[in-house]
Enzyme design. Structure first.
Site, mmCIF file in Angstrom:
data_model
loop_
_atom_site.group_PDB
_atom_site.id
_atom_site.type_symbol
_atom_site.label_atom_id
_atom_site.label_comp_id
_atom_site.label_asym_id
_atom_site.label_seq_id
_atom_site.Cartn_x
_atom_site.Cartn_y
_atom_site.Cartn_z
ATOM 1 N N HIS A 56 0.855 -1.195 0.000
ATOM 2 C CA HIS A 56 0.000 0.000 0.000
ATOM 3 C C HIS A 56 0.886 1.237 0.000
ATOM 4 O O HIS A 56 2.115 1.148 0.144
ATOM 5 C CB HIS A 56 -0.974 -0.002 1.176
ATOM 6 C CG HIS A 56 -0.346 0.088 2.530
ATOM 7 N ND1 HIS A 56 0.371 -0.940 3.091
ATOM 8 C CD2 HIS A 56 -0.322 1.092 3.456
ATOM 9 C CE1 HIS A 56 0.799 -0.595 4.290
ATOM 10 N NE2 HIS A 56 0.392 0.650 4.532
ATOM 11 N N HIS A 58 1.373 3.998 1.940
ATOM 12 C CA HIS A 58 1.859 4.789 3.066
ATOM 13 C C HIS A 58 3.385 4.897 3.043
ATOM 14 O O HIS A 58 4.089 3.954 2.686
ATOM 15 C CB HIS A 58 1.383 4.188 4.383
ATOM 16 C CG HIS A 58 -0.065 4.429 4.636
ATOM 17 N ND1 HIS A 58 -0.794 3.713 5.552
ATOM 18 C CD2 HIS A 58 -0.947 5.320 4.082
ATOM 19 C CE1 HIS A 58 -2.057 4.148 5.562
ATOM 20 N NE2 HIS A 58 -2.166 5.111 4.677
ATOM 21 N N ASP A 60 5.774 4.868 5.139
ATOM 22 C CA ASP A 60 6.643 3.929 5.850
ATOM 23 C C ASP A 60 6.738 2.577 5.154
ATOM 24 O O ASP A 60 7.461 1.684 5.622
ATOM 25 C CB ASP A 60 6.194 3.759 7.307
ATOM 26 C CG ASP A 60 4.805 3.181 7.453
ATOM 27 O OD1 ASP A 60 3.921 3.508 6.642
ATOM 28 O OD2 ASP A 60 4.578 2.392 8.391
ATOM 29 N N HIS A 61 6.059 2.434 4.024
ATOM 30 C CA HIS A 61 6.172 1.216 3.217
ATOM 31 C C HIS A 61 6.781 1.480 1.841
ATOM 32 O O HIS A 61 7.128 0.525 1.137
ATOM 33 C CB HIS A 61 4.795 0.557 3.057
ATOM 34 C CG HIS A 61 4.266 0.009 4.349
ATOM 35 N ND1 HIS A 61 4.207 -1.344 4.633
ATOM 36 C CD2 HIS A 61 3.796 0.631 5.456
ATOM 37 C CE1 HIS A 61 3.723 -1.518 5.842
ATOM 38 N NE2 HIS A 61 3.464 -0.329 6.364
ATOM 39 N N HIS A 114 -7.507 -0.806 5.454
ATOM 40 C CA HIS A 114 -6.458 0.100 5.925
ATOM 41 C C HIS A 114 -6.271 1.229 4.924
ATOM 42 O O HIS A 114 -6.253 2.405 5.287
ATOM 43 C CB HIS A 114 -5.162 -0.691 6.113
ATOM 44 C CG HIS A 114 -4.021 0.109 6.649
ATOM 45 N ND1 HIS A 114 -4.025 0.653 7.921
ATOM 46 C CD2 HIS A 114 -2.829 0.454 6.097
ATOM 47 C CE1 HIS A 114 -2.883 1.305 8.118
ATOM 48 N NE2 HIS A 114 -2.145 1.203 7.028
ATOM 49 N N ASP A 131 -0.257 -3.844 6.195
ATOM 50 C CA ASP A 131 -0.887 -3.368 7.426
ATOM 51 C C ASP A 131 -2.361 -3.760 7.492
ATOM 52 O O ASP A 131 -3.147 -3.109 8.191
ATOM 53 C CB ASP A 131 -0.762 -1.846 7.527
ATOM 54 C CG ASP A 131 0.656 -1.402 7.825
ATOM 55 O OD1 ASP A 131 1.550 -2.270 7.951
ATOM 56 O OD2 ASP A 131 0.889 -0.181 7.910
ATOM 57 N N HIS A 169 4.631 -4.687 10.571
ATOM 58 C CA HIS A 169 5.092 -4.032 11.794
ATOM 59 C C HIS A 169 5.257 -5.038 12.928
ATOM 60 O O HIS A 169 4.576 -6.077 12.969
ATOM 61 C CB HIS A 169 4.096 -2.963 12.256
ATOM 62 C CG HIS A 169 4.031 -1.766 11.378
ATOM 63 N ND1 HIS A 169 4.795 -0.639 11.595
ATOM 64 C CD2 HIS A 169 3.285 -1.508 10.272
ATOM 65 C CE1 HIS A 169 4.523 0.259 10.655
ATOM 66 N NE2 HIS A 169 3.602 -0.244 9.845
#
Length: 257
Positions: A56, A58, A60-61, A114, A131, A169
């Site tokens: 996805h 975001h 942090d990915h 998400h 996530d 995570h």
């Protein structure tokens, strides 16, 4: 799938998953939130990056994609419905992610909740869930609805018991503490919490999980269980009509936990 899968810790609590084919220098990574730890791991193992796979959009990915592609101009597989930096292969439900030099053959599974375009990737006994499904938990609903997320988790829960779950995570201890609050009588949760504490005490990941373990210990996959339903109703103070409503209350409860 003859692969070795290694967790690369990144940022604060992310995992980038490194996929290697024994006997080959080719490698792929899933959800590179930053490039430095990935480049270090690739260098130590004398590997060549062959592909980047993204669940996805975001940051942090995806935050490490540009730096990785500056070094390795590889294909980037990501959700077709989302803006993924430097994406080369937009994937939709059922599409294949095939990296021939690694013997890698995954299928994309659309799991909105998400984010609206989120993808999981499954095949040959593994699933990368980003996530959406966490160990003993699930992601927050930033874009989707409770009904969407509940349905997505149901699809993942229907995978074979032995399927290994690789999520984005290291949230397992916090998730299990919440799960134990929801189901204080669940012995499987208590055993998993003890084991996870032992792993984290020595700096080891709590992952991968399995679908069977998630069905036993993840309250978000147990919304049809009578004890979980009662706990959700006690939290919100009224009766709930179906499993989706139970899920929605659990997710609200976890947000405030």
């Amino acid at each position: 799938m003859n692969l070795e899968i290694t967790a690369i810790p990144a940022l604060r609590d992310n995992y980038v998953w490194l996929l290697e084919h024994p006997g080959s220098r080719a490698a792929a990574v899933v959800d590179p939130g930053e490039a430095g730890p990935v480049l270090d791991a690739i260098s130590r193992r004398r590997l060549e990056l062959a592909a980047i796979i993204v669940t996805h959009h975001h940051h942090d990915h995806v935050g490490g994609i540009a730096a990785l592609r500056a070094r390795f101009p590889v294909r980037v597989f990501g959700p077709a419905a989302e803006i993924i930096p430097q994406s080369t292969d937009a994937v939709a439900e059922g599409d294949a992610v095939i990296i021939a030099e690694m013997g890698l053959d995954l299928r994309a599974m659309w799991v909105p909740g998400h984010t609206l375009g989120a993808m999981a990737y499954c095949g040959d006994g593994v699933v990368f869930t980003g996530d959406t499904l966490f160990a003993a938990g699930c992601g927050r609903l930033f874009e989707g609805t409770p009904a969407q997320m509940h349905a997505s988790l149901g699809r993942l829960a229907a995978l074979p018991d032995e399927t290994r779950v690789y999520c984005g995570h290291e949230y397992t201890l916090a998730n299990l503490r919440f799960a134990a609050t929801v189901e204080p009588g669940n012995a499987a949760i208590a055993r998993r919490l003890e084991r996870s504490r032992e792993l984290r005490a020595r700096g080891a990941p709590t992952l991968p999980s399995t679908i069977a373990l998630e069905r036993q210990t993840n309250p978000f996959l147990r919304t049809n269980d009578a004890e979980v339903q009662r706990a959700a109703e006690m939290y919100c103070g009224h009766a709930l009509s179906d499993a989706t409503e139970v899920f929605a209350i659990l997710r609200e409860w976890k947000n405030r936990y």
